[in-house]
Design a protein around this motif. Structure first.
Motif, PDB file in Angstrom:
ATOM      1  N   LYS A   1      26.199 -14.322 -30.346  1.00  0.00           N
ATOM      2  CA  LYS A   1      25.535 -14.111 -31.646  1.00  0.00           C
ATOM      3  C   LYS A   1      25.098 -12.515 -31.771  1.00  0.00           C
ATOM      4  CE  LYS A   1      21.249 -15.512 -34.072  1.00  0.00           C
ATOM      5  NZ  LYS A   1      21.633 -15.090 -35.204  1.00  0.00           N
ATOM      6  N   ILE A   2      25.339 -12.168 -33.115  1.00  0.00           N
ATOM      7  CA  ILE A   2      25.166 -10.526 -33.150  1.00  0.00           C
ATOM      8  C   ILE A   2      23.687 -10.628 -34.051  1.00  0.00           C
ATOM      9  CG2 ILE A   2      26.011  -8.432 -34.218  1.00  0.00           C
ATOM     10  CD1 ILE A   2      27.603  -9.630 -31.695  1.00  0.00           C
ATOM     11  N   GLY A   3      22.869  -9.619 -33.707  1.00  0.00           N
ATOM     12  CA  GLY A   3      21.507  -9.484 -34.149  1.00  0.00           C
ATOM     13  C   GLY A   3      21.536  -8.656 -35.437  1.00  0.00           C
ATOM     14  N   SER A   4      20.501  -8.348 -35.807  1.00  0.00           N
ATOM     15  CA  SER A   4      20.450  -7.107 -36.892  1.00  0.00           C
ATOM     16  C   SER A   4      20.835  -5.994 -36.378  1.00  0.00           C
ATOM     17  CB  SER A   4      18.785  -7.019 -37.237  1.00  0.00           C
ATOM     18  OG  SER A   4      18.263  -6.310 -36.371  1.00  0.00           O
ATOM     19  N   ALA A   5      21.484  -4.919 -37.539  1.00  0.00           N
ATOM     20  CA  ALA A   5      21.747  -3.681 -37.315  1.00  0.00           C
ATOM     21  C   ALA A   5      20.732  -3.014 -36.581  1.00  0.00           C
ATOM     22  CB  ALA A   5      22.024  -3.084 -38.728  1.00  0.00           C
TER      23      ALA A   5
ATOM     24  N   ASP B   1      18.716  -3.955 -34.220  1.00  0.00           N
ATOM     25  CA  ASP B   1      18.767  -4.464 -32.901  1.00  0.00           C
ATOM     26  C   ASP B   1      19.887  -4.215 -32.062  1.00  0.00           C
ATOM     27  OD1 ASP B   1      16.079  -5.509 -33.172  1.00  0.00           O
ATOM     28  OD2 ASP B   1      16.771  -7.638 -33.562  1.00  0.00           O
TER      29      ASP B   1
ATOM     30  N   HIS C   1      24.383  -1.126 -34.692  1.00  0.00           N
ATOM     31  CA  HIS C   1      25.171  -0.674 -35.648  1.00  0.00           C
ATOM     32  C   HIS C   1      24.926  -0.347 -36.970  1.00  0.00           C
ATOM     33  CE1 HIS C   1      24.914  -5.189 -36.197  1.00  0.00           C
ATOM     34  NE2 HIS C   1      25.032  -4.857 -37.525  1.00  0.00           N
TER      35      HIS C   1
ATOM     36  N   TYR D   1      19.990 -10.802 -43.543  1.00  0.00           N
ATOM     37  CA  TYR D   1      19.559 -12.259 -43.288  1.00  0.00           C
ATOM     38  C   TYR D   1      18.078 -12.255 -43.138  1.00  0.00           C
ATOM     39  CZ  TYR D   1      24.601 -13.458 -42.631  1.00  0.00           C
ATOM     40  OH  TYR D   1      25.964 -13.594 -42.886  1.00  0.00           O
TER      41      TYR D   1
END
Lengths: 427, 349
Positions: B163-167, B169, B172, B179
């Motif tokens: 799972k990829i978190g927020s930018a 965190d 990127h 979200y």
């Protein structure tokens, strides 16, 4: 004049609808007949019945209008909910008793034709399950008053009758504690503090558009109002009463009396700031000129208070977003640093533009997240209110069964996001 | 123990070591194993992953033939059976960034996890779209190691399907999509914290960095209204009774063409508003208070306008998403241009 308010708290975590009043070990027993008589005494309602639900119950409350935390003035100039239950004398001093952590919830239907903005928007409270975090009052013990309208009552008259009855019921319940010793006593007073601390005002933009979408202050709606200054204690005593049934944006009276920013500014008063006061301003002015006038009035009041900064909260949708950002702009132009809290209109993951309007001065925004998450609501053991409801999009649902809805269909969803600390983040 | 992840690295001809600008027409080519900065990347990836191949092309060639070059690059990438494609870092080299973006989009469409790295101002970053993850890189190759480390860290998570978190965190660049999360601190506390920082002149970070909207300059007035055919368009939710095209009163994405041919005015019952954002009682009683057909017919009789276009274009704008409303506006403009309409009236709601 120093305004000092003692708040005597009687925490409630269980409610029994019984034959006579009782309060023991956080359990409230209500005399349902007494409350029914009180609600019907004006002759403006056909009937009312009571039911209770507490957090964790497999229960769903439908047709929700307002939620009111019971308060009663044991001493002081005013009554609770002044302008409704007595003269509009300035509230916020003396002693108030509160049945804390519970609400009287009004649930009803309207018989008159509804169109456009004056349509009642279904509001649902789930006391447990995945929806609970998306509505307010899933965290309070709730005494639900289900009102039956008179056949010939206009929607406006019925709304007025329900509001008055609900405030009366709430105040009567708290009145029964007048002779009892509070479990906890809190004092609210803006005492003198280090004059070097930064002065911060709370700007509370509430909604007024038409019947079904309005807010009252001291018993009168804010239709023709200018922004005005009040003491935070006035809000704690029920000076502001909500009557906005656009469910996704509405602030229940319970929240007007328990604004998170009021408590936060009180908590830090004399610590790292000086709580300079509350400015109540309405949203959804009819045109650009009135929106600008309103924003600049707020900024002027803030400078008269010698405010260094303002934190802003907002109740409303797209149109009133313009009022809100123009207020932020006017504050910044007058040298008052402004931080608005806003919900985002872009749906989660959609890449949609997050706001309908924006000003470059708003460079320090607090997000309470975005609406548009699909929630799978499970079947429940009990529905309080109509079992079959019609949502805004015309979809009819039997709410005892499992169904899917959008988070914004839940009661007071924007405020649920606020009190549950939701935030929108870039991905 | 899981197998070693197979990474394919995309580079331009310069970083692949086959020459500078004079070779920017270099065809799409492949070599097994790491090349140039790929050697450092391979080291950073450690034991869990290895650079199994490198695909590279001249930036000039790619810029002039983006579609065919991207297809060719993808074909050569697929020959290495990759678990991840890592493109760049392109720093602030615009053509290189655009090539990385095109390669990533192509590979992602083929189902391969992708990551690229470039400077936030590189035109390749917006070109990468909302589904490709781009980590930030410096504007020149001095930031090579840092950018490769960030790209490798995120790329491995993507390749493993984590799972990829927020930018913020994950490190990127924000891709324009957001979200909900639960914040660590209460909403009101964050607001008061931020206003105090603002008052004291301390740094603060907004939680919503609002993109700038395109400024729409008002068009020139119609040169001679007396000779112009005028159309009415409406976002006021005006529909025939029964709402045959099922417009929604809020967040609607539909539009339709309705006609008032042969009508000099619109009495109650001809059209209704299903808009959910204003009091529609008066418009429903008298639809002309939204559409003003009575007034425009009179203006036509009096010679103030040449004629009123008999069709009106209708949607409901309440809570409309910008992108959808933008699309509807453009569709309407195209539609009306076909009919020779010279002026349009859009009544506000």
């Amino acid at each position: 004049m120093s305004m000092r308010l003692e708040m005597g708290l009687f925490p409630v975590s269980r409610i029994i609808t019984g034959k006579r009043f009782g309060y023991k070990d956080e359990t409230l027993t209500v005399d349902a007949d007494e409350l029914r008589e009180l609600a019907l005494e004006g002759g403006d309602l056909k009937d009312v019945r009571f039911d209770a639900a507490v957090p964790g119950d497999s229960a769903r409350i439908t047709n929700v209008l307002d939620a009111v935390e019971p308060i009663y003035k044991v001493s002081g100039r005013s009554c609770a909910f002044p302008g409704f239950l007595g003269p509009a004398k300035t509230a916020g001093e003396g002693r108030t008793h509160k049945l804390a952590g519970m609400c009287v919830i009004s649930s009803t239907r309207f018989l008159g034709p509804m169109t456009g903005i004056m349509t009642f928007r279904e509001g649902i409270i789930d006391m447990s399950g995945p929806g609970a975090v998306h509505c307010t009052n899933s965290e309070t013990a709730n005494l639900v008053a289900c009102y039956e309208p008179l056949e010939d009552a206009s929607n406006e008259a019925h709304d007025d009758a329900v509001r008055l009855a609900t405030l009366k019921i709430a105040s009567r319940l708290a009145e029964r504690t007048a002779e009892l010793e509070p479990i906890r006593l809190e004092t609210f007073e803006l005492g003198d503090v280090d004059p070097d601390l930064p002065r911060v005002v709370f700007v509370d933009q509430v909604m007024h558009q038409a019947s079904m979408v309005q807010t009252f202050m001291y018993g009168k709606n804010l239709g023709d109002s200018l922004p005005t200054l009040i003491h935070p204690n006035e809000m704690l005593d029920g000076a502001v009463v909500g009557a906005n049934y656009k469910t996704q944006q509405k602030a229940p009276t319970y929240l007007h009396c328990n604004m998170p920013l009021v408590y936060e500014l009180y908590r830090r008063h004399g610590v790292d700031l000086n709580f300079a006061g509350v400015i109540i301003t309405r949203g959804h002015h009819d045109n650009q000129a009135l929106k600008e006038r309103s924003g600049h009035y707020v900024a002027k009041l803030a400078t008269l208070l010698k405010a260094d900064g303002a934190v802003l909260a907002f109740e409303g949708g797209g149109n009133s977003t313009v009022d809100y950002w123009l207020t932020v702009q006017a504050l910044e132009q007058m040298g008052v640093r402004a931080v608005p809290i806003i919900y985002e209109v872009g749906r989660p993951g959609s890449g949609e533009f997050p706001l309908v309007f924006h000003v470059p001065e708003a460079d320090a925004v607090i997000s309470k997240g975005m609406q548009g998450e699909r929630i799978d609501a499970p079947a429940v053991e009990r529905v309080i209110g109509s079992e079959v409801v019609e949502f805004y999009n015309g979809k009819r649902v039997n709410t005892r069964e499992a169904f899917t809805l959008i988070d914004s269909d839940y009661y007071a969803n924007e405020w649920a996001k606020d009190i549950n600390n939701m935030v929108g983040k870039d991905y | 123990m899981s197998a070693t992840l197979r990474v394919v690295h995309y580079l331009n001809q310069f970083f692949a070591g086959v020459g500078g600008e004079e070779r920017s027409d270099h065809p799409v080519s492949a070599r097994p194993g790491p090349v140039g900065p790929g050697v450092l990347l391979d080291k950073i990836l450690g034991e869990d992953a290895e650079v199994v191949g490198t695909v590279f092309a001249g930036d000039g060639l790619f810029a002039e033939n983006e579609e065919t070059c991207a297809a060719e690059a993808l074909a050569q990438i697929m020959d290495f059976s990759p678990d991840l494609v890592l493109a760049g870092p392109a720093f602030n080299a615009g053509r290189y960034g655009l090539a990385c973006a095109a390669v990533c989009r192509a590979a992602e469409e083929a189902g391969i996890p992708v990551v690229t790295a470039m400077h936030p101002e590189n035109p390749g970053f917006p070109a990468a779209g909302t589904s490709v993850h781009t980590v930030s890189a410096a504007d020149s190759a001095v930031g090579m190691e840092e950018a490769l480390e960030a790209a490798a860290r995120l790329g491995l998570k993507l390749a493993r399907g984590e799972k990829i978190g927020s930018a913020a965190d994950e490190g990127h660049l924000p891709r324009g999509i957001r979200y909900n999360e639960i914040a660590e601190l209460p909403t009101s506390r964050r607001a008061v914290d931020m206003v105090l920082r603002k008052i004291k002149g301390e740094p603060y970070q907004t939680e919503l960095d609002v993109p700038t909207l395109e400024e729409i300059a008002p068009p020139e007035p119609v040169a001679d209204p007396k000779k112009a055919r005028i159309a009415i368009v409406s976002e006021g939710g005006m529909v025939p009774p029964g709402n045959p095209d099922r417009f929604s009163g809020s967040r609607n994405g539909n539009w339709a063409t309705y006609s008032f041919e042969g009508k000099d005015a619109l009495p109650g019952g001809t059209f209704i508003s299903i808009h959910g954002g204003f009091n529609t009682v008066f418009v429903n009683e008298e639809p002309d208070r939204m559409l003003a057909v009575d007034a425009f017919r009179r203006l036509a009789v009096e010679g103030e306008i040449a004629e009123l276009h008999d069709d009106f274009l209708s949607t409901c704008g309440n809570g409309g998403a910008f992108v959808e409303m933008d699309g509807i506006g453009r569709a309407w403009a195209a539609e009306l241009k076909k009919t020779g309409v010279e002026g349009v009236v859009l009544p506000a709601t």
